[in-house]
Design an enzyme around this catalytic site. Structure first.
Site, PDB file in Angstrom:
ATOM      1  N   SER A   2     -13.026  -5.537   1.056  1.00 25.43           N
ATOM      2  CA  SER A   2     -14.057  -5.036   0.138  1.00 25.43           C
ATOM      3  C   SER A   2     -15.451  -5.478   0.599  1.00 25.43           C
ATOM      4  O   SER A   2     -16.265  -5.954  -0.198  1.00 25.43           O
ATOM      5  CB  SER A   2     -13.792  -5.523  -1.297  1.00 25.43           C
ATOM      6  OG  SER A   2     -14.483  -4.740  -2.243  1.00 25.43           O
ATOM      7  N   PRO A   3     -15.759  -5.314   1.910  1.00 22.38           N
ATOM      8  CA  PRO A   3     -17.025  -5.818   2.441  1.00 22.38           C
ATOM      9  C   PRO A   3     -18.250  -5.043   1.969  1.00 22.38           C
ATOM     10  O   PRO A   3     -19.376  -5.517   2.109  1.00 22.38           O
ATOM     11  CB  PRO A   3     -16.840  -5.667   3.955  1.00 22.38           C
ATOM     12  CG  PRO A   3     -15.908  -4.510   4.098  1.00 22.38           C
ATOM     13  CD  PRO A   3     -14.946  -4.660   2.954  1.00 22.38           C
ATOM     14  N   LYS A  30     -25.872   4.133  -2.809  1.00 21.20           N
ATOM     15  CA  LYS A  30     -25.775   5.464  -3.421  1.00 21.20           C
ATOM     16  C   LYS A  30     -25.700   5.406  -4.945  1.00 21.20           C
ATOM     17  O   LYS A  30     -26.210   6.300  -5.622  1.00 21.20           O
ATOM     18  CB  LYS A  30     -24.580   6.228  -2.852  1.00 21.20           C
ATOM     19  CG  LYS A  30     -23.212   5.598  -3.142  1.00 21.20           C
ATOM     20  CD  LYS A  30     -22.096   6.391  -2.461  1.00 21.20           C
ATOM     21  CE  LYS A  30     -20.724   5.781  -2.726  1.00 21.20           C
ATOM     22  NZ  LYS A  30     -19.650   6.557  -2.047  1.00 21.20           N
ATOM     23  N   TYR A  37       0.850  -1.197   0.000  1.00 24.23           N
ATOM     24  CA  TYR A  37       0.000   0.000   0.000  1.00 24.23           C
ATOM     25  C   TYR A  37       0.889   1.252   0.000  1.00 24.23           C
ATOM     26  O   TYR A  37       1.327   1.729   1.040  1.00 24.23           O
ATOM     27  CB  TYR A  37      -0.926   0.028   1.220  1.00 24.23           C
ATOM     28  CG  TYR A  37      -1.916  -1.106   1.314  1.00 24.23           C
ATOM     29  CD1 TYR A  37      -2.217  -1.922   0.222  1.00 24.23           C
ATOM     30  CD2 TYR A  37      -2.573  -1.376   2.516  1.00 24.23           C
ATOM     31  CE1 TYR A  37      -3.122  -2.964   0.327  1.00 24.23           C
ATOM     32  CE2 TYR A  37      -3.493  -2.408   2.626  1.00 24.23           C
ATOM     33  CZ  TYR A  37      -3.758  -3.203   1.526  1.00 24.23           C
ATOM     34  OH  TYR A  37      -4.659  -4.236   1.637  1.00 24.23           O
TER      35      TYR A  37
END
Length: 326
Positions: free
Chosen positions: A212-213, A222, A66
């Site tokens: 990535s829940p 949204k 990361y």
């Protein structure tokens, strides 16, 4: 700080909150995977970490890849600047295996420790199953680090059921156990329920960490309510099949149900989706939603402060199967 019911983390003695904070978004725009997220100001990172901790999250998941260590460094700084040192905070990070041998687990650990400002690495994970060495070799190197006190526990990420069994077998030879497997898992991606990974975790007694829940925000609803948001997506996400009209139409009934159930808890679809994930399989599944805005962190922590009923979990389970990727 809100009181969160902690749970045992797999076979370890760690007591962790059901949600941790995923810190991929702290990559500072560096490296290949770091460009997935916008660059966040240091003050915003501090606010996200503080909000998460005060809301009951007591562990943070980062990785070498990361931002080439930027996430580790910015996380450590945020923890130092926002959380008093006497408060227990737990850190999980990961070794990047691609085009490397297991030997680099040992040669790179000092850099992990340096970037994390000398904090304890409670969980060190092999980030991917693809390397130039065997699972056995990787676990032996991890065991050396544990014996030397460099790390506390060993986990893996994206490993198959067979690879999990092999990892645990080797670790047992060194008096350790496989603590966890970090995998993609959400109400829209339930492959680990079919490919043996979840079942194997339950048999071994190890934890599942779901990344990535929220399926990159889709489970918030949204994107279903505002098509302009879909058109405005930038970066690799815009090519994801999950954002295509056909997929959004298929997942709409699930969003409708999540929003309907949320009303009774004064919650949101996001919070119901996370609550389902951390309660549908006992204490096995932990989740690490990210947060690039303060309100994301606020949303995350509130998901731990209610509990869906057995009937609600079953209803969501049923509708989710129709919406999930096959």
């Amino acid at each position: 700080m809100n009181q969160t019911v902690l749970r045992p983390f797999g076979p370890t003695k760690l007591q962790l909150s059901p949600l941790g904070l995923g810190c991929w978004q702290f990559s500072n725009g560096k490296g290949i995977v770091g460009k997935f997220w916008p660059v966040l100001e240091g003050s915003l990172i501090n606010d996200i970490v503080r909000t998460s901790f005060e809301g009951g999250i007591n562990w943070f998941d980062t990785a070498e890849i990361y931002g080439n260590g930027q996430s580790e460094q910015l996380l450590a700084r945020a923890l130092r600047e926002t959380i008093q040192s006497e408060n227990p905070v737990y850190i999980a990070t990961k070794w990047w295996p691609l085009f490397r041998t297991a030997g680099s687990i040992g040669t790179t650990i000092e850099e992990r420790i340096r970037l994390l400002e000398g904090r304890t690495i409670h969980l060190h994970q092999v980030h991917q199953p693809f390397s130039l060495s065997s699972v056995s070799s990787e676990m032996k190197e991890m065991a050396k680090l544990a014996a030397a006190g460099k790390i506390q526990h060993v986990g893996v990420s994206n490993f198959s059921a067979k690879q999990m069994i092999e990892a645990d077998r080797v670790l047992r030879e060194h008096g350790l156990r496989l603590a966890s497997n970090q995998v993609k898992y959400s109400l829209l991606d339930r492959r680990i329920e079919r490919n043996g990974i979840l079942e194997t975790a339950q048999q071994l007694g190890c934890a599942i960490i779901a990344y990535s829940p929220l399926e990159q925000g889709i489970l918030s609803g949204k994107f279903h309510h505002d098509s302009a948001l879909v058109k405005a997506i930038k970066g690799p996400r815009k090519w994801s099949p999950a954002f295509q009209a056909k997929s959004l139409n298929r997942s709409r009934p699930l969003i409708d149900l999540l929003e309907q159930i949320a009303i009774a808890y004064d919650a949101t679809a996001t919070q119901v989706a996370l609550n389902w994930l951390i309660h549908a399989h006992g204490d096995t599944v932990f989740a690490i939603p990210g947060a690039s805005k303060i309100h994301h962190a606020e949303q995350n922590v509130k998901a731990m402060h209610f509990r869906l009923s057995v009937d609600e979990i079953a209803e969501i389970n049923e509708v989710s199967h129709f919406a999930a990727s096959k």
